[in-house]
Design a protein around this motif. Structure first.
Motif, PDB file in Angstrom:
ATOM      1  N   PRO A 264       0.827  -1.214   0.000  1.00 33.59           N
ATOM      2  CA  PRO A 264       0.000   0.000   0.000  1.00 33.59           C
ATOM      3  C   PRO A 264       0.860   1.262   0.000  1.00 33.59           C
ATOM      4  O   PRO A 264       1.896   1.306   0.657  1.00 33.59           O
ATOM      5  N   CYS A 265       0.408   2.252  -0.746  1.00 35.68           N
ATOM      6  CA  CYS A 265       1.085   3.555  -0.773  1.00 35.68           C
ATOM      7  C   CYS A 265       1.003   4.179   0.620  1.00 35.68           C
ATOM      8  O   CYS A 265      -0.042   4.153   1.254  1.00 35.68           O
ATOM      9  N   HIS A 266       2.105   4.749   1.067  1.00 32.54           N
ATOM     10  CA  HIS A 266       2.116   5.378   2.395  1.00 32.54           C
ATOM     11  C   HIS A 266       1.235   6.617   2.457  1.00 32.54           C
ATOM     12  O   HIS A 266       0.920   7.090   3.532  1.00 32.54           O
ATOM     13  N   ARG A 267       0.832   7.136   1.311  1.00 29.20           N
ATOM     14  CA  ARG A 267      -0.041   8.319   1.314  1.00 29.20           C
ATOM     15  C   ARG A 267      -1.491   7.918   1.056  1.00 29.20           C
ATOM     16  O   ARG A 267      -2.398   8.444   1.681  1.00 29.20           O
ATOM     17  N   CYS A 268      -1.698   6.968   0.149  1.00 31.11           N
ATOM     18  CA  CYS A 268      -3.068   6.600  -0.257  1.00 31.11           C
ATOM     19  C   CYS A 268      -3.627   5.437   0.575  1.00 31.11           C
ATOM     20  O   CYS A 268      -4.827   5.190   0.540  1.00 31.11           O
ATOM     21  N   GLY A 269      -2.786   4.727   1.268  1.00 31.96           N
ATOM     22  CA  GLY A 269      -3.257   3.568   2.015  1.00 31.96           C
ATOM     23  C   GLY A 269      -3.686   2.445   1.088  1.00 31.96           C
ATOM     24  O   GLY A 269      -3.104   2.261   0.008  1.00 31.96           O
ATOM     25  N   PHE A 286       6.638   3.864  -8.010  1.00 31.73           N
ATOM     26  CA  PHE A 286       5.773   5.039  -7.856  1.00 31.73           C
ATOM     27  C   PHE A 286       4.364   4.591  -7.496  1.00 31.73           C
ATOM     28  O   PHE A 286       4.031   3.406  -7.592  1.00 31.73           O
ATOM     29  N   CYS A 287       3.538   5.530  -7.074  1.00 30.32           N
ATOM     30  CA  CYS A 287       2.113   5.313  -6.845  1.00 30.32           C
ATOM     31  C   CYS A 287       1.349   6.035  -7.940  1.00 30.32           C
ATOM     32  O   CYS A 287       1.452   7.260  -8.062  1.00 30.32           O
ATOM     33  N   ALA A 288       0.596   5.257  -8.725  1.00 30.16           N
ATOM     34  CA  ALA A 288      -0.104   5.852  -9.873  1.00 30.16           C
ATOM     35  C   ALA A 288      -1.248   6.755  -9.417  1.00 30.16           C
ATOM     36  O   ALA A 288      -1.738   7.574 -10.191  1.00 30.16           O
ATOM     37  N   ALA A 289      -1.699   6.604  -8.170  1.00 32.15           N
ATOM     38  CA  ALA A 289      -2.850   7.386  -7.717  1.00 32.15           C
ATOM     39  C   ALA A 289      -2.453   8.798  -7.286  1.00 32.15           C
ATOM     40  O   ALA A 289      -3.173   9.750  -7.545  1.00 32.15           O
ATOM     41  N   CYS A 290      -1.328   8.932  -6.630  1.00 39.29           N
ATOM     42  CA  CYS A 290      -1.004  10.264  -6.054  1.00 39.29           C
ATOM     43  C   CYS A 290       0.203  10.920  -6.713  1.00 39.29           C
ATOM     44  O   CYS A 290       0.587  12.020  -6.308  1.00 39.29           O
ATOM     45  N   GLN A 291       0.786  10.296  -7.710  1.00 41.38           N
ATOM     46  CA  GLN A 291       1.900  10.935  -8.423  1.00 41.38           C
ATOM     47  C   GLN A 291       1.452  11.236  -9.843  1.00 41.38           C
ATOM     48  O   GLN A 291       1.083  10.317 -10.576  1.00 41.38           O
TER      49      GLN A 291
HETATM   50 ZN   LIG Z   1      -0.284   7.128  -3.393  1.00 43.03          ZN
END
Ligand SMILES: [Zn+2]
Length: 292
Positions: A264-269, A286-291
């Motif tokens: 899990p992304c540390h920002r998006c959970g 990378f995280c495709a949701a928040c980057q």
């Molecule tokens: Zn993220």
């Protein structure tokens, strides 16, 4: 591979021990590492005083004041060796210890330098199994070929978001590749570039020319932050890197994306997992949701 934080940590460890000391002996067990070693020039630095231990990118520089030189040599030295240049390459490691009576050479130990320092004799030893490291000299008044093409240090106030923005207009190269380009800025290695992009919420594959001004500010700040944290972490793991028998590896540092694919992304959970891709043959996370 030793990165900027590891090299900076070695510098901070060597500087107080060697500064003010005198180089009294050099022993080379081979005449080349990644490049030929200028044996005569390195030996010619014997007798000089170490005035500073500096770092430029991943190069360690032992500044040498030749003084009067060896007693039998009263010729004025011009040009002279201004610095000894050490690069750890892929697997180089240094040992520094009170000089004993010729300790046995380790496997893959390639050179030794003996110093008389205010704290007593010191022996600096260099081991490098893969031999991608370097030992060279910087001549006075002559820029060294390995140092002339380097961009600013990441902590140099000259490296700013405004500069990164200006340099990347119209460029299609991925922003992560630009961060890793030593002509733009030195020392932002593969792990740190992935981490900086995540912190700045910038997709690492985004064409650099489309990264906005505010995002460039965030990238510069983030790159400095991850490198600073790695250097800080270095203090506690230094022994492993410079003295022990374990592989040094990277400093223990909390990583948000590197090596965490599928987690899990540390920002998006739980809403988004870290993705792994490859850019210029380097693993990229990378995280495709928040980057974006
Ligand atoms: Zn993220």
């Amino acid at each position: 591979m030793p990165e900027l934080p590891e090299v900076e940590t070695v510098r901070r460890w060597l500087a107080p021990a060697l500064t003010g000391g005198r180089l009294v002996d050099v022993t080379l067990r081979r005449e080349d590492l990644r490049y030929p070693i200028p044996v005569r020039a390195v030996s010619g630095a014997v007798g000089g005083q170490i005035t500073a231990v500096r770092r430029r990118a991943k190069y360690l520089l032992l500044d040498v004041d030749p003084g009067a030189g060896p007693t039998q040599d009263t010729e004025p030295r011009s040009p002279h060796v201004a610095s000894l240049l050490i690069h750890l390459g892929m697997s180089g490691r240094c040992w520094l210890g009170a000089a004993e009576d010729a300790p046995p050479w380790r496997d893959h130990e390639h050179w030794r330098m003996a110093f008389d320092t205010p704290a007593g004799p010191q022996l600096l030893r260099y081991q490098d199994a893969r031999r991608f490291g370097a030992l060279d000299v910087v001549w006075s008044a002559t820029p060294h070929r390995l140092l002339t093409t380097l961009g600013p240090e990441p902590f140099d106030p000259a490296w700013t978001g405004a500069r990164l923005y200006a340099e990347t207009r119209g460029r299609r190269a991925a922003i992560k590749a630009v961060l890793m380009d030593a002509k733009r800025v030195v020392g932002v290695g593969n792990i740190y570039a992935s981490e900086a992009c995540w912190r700045a919420r910038v997709h690492p594959l985004k064409p650099a020319g489309r990264v906005g001004r505010a995002a460039c500010d965030r990238l510069v700040r983030s790159a400095r932050d991850v490198l600073t944290e790695a250097i800080d972490a270095g203090g506690s793991t230094l022994k492993d890197f410079v003295g022990g028998d374990e592989n040094p590896g990277y400093f223990q540092q909390r990583l948000d994306v590197y090596g965490r694919d599928g987690a899990p992304c540390h920002r998006c959970g739980e809403r988004s997992q870290v993705t792994r891709t490859v850019l210029l043959a380097r693993a990229t996370f990378f995280c495709a949701a928040c980057q974006r």
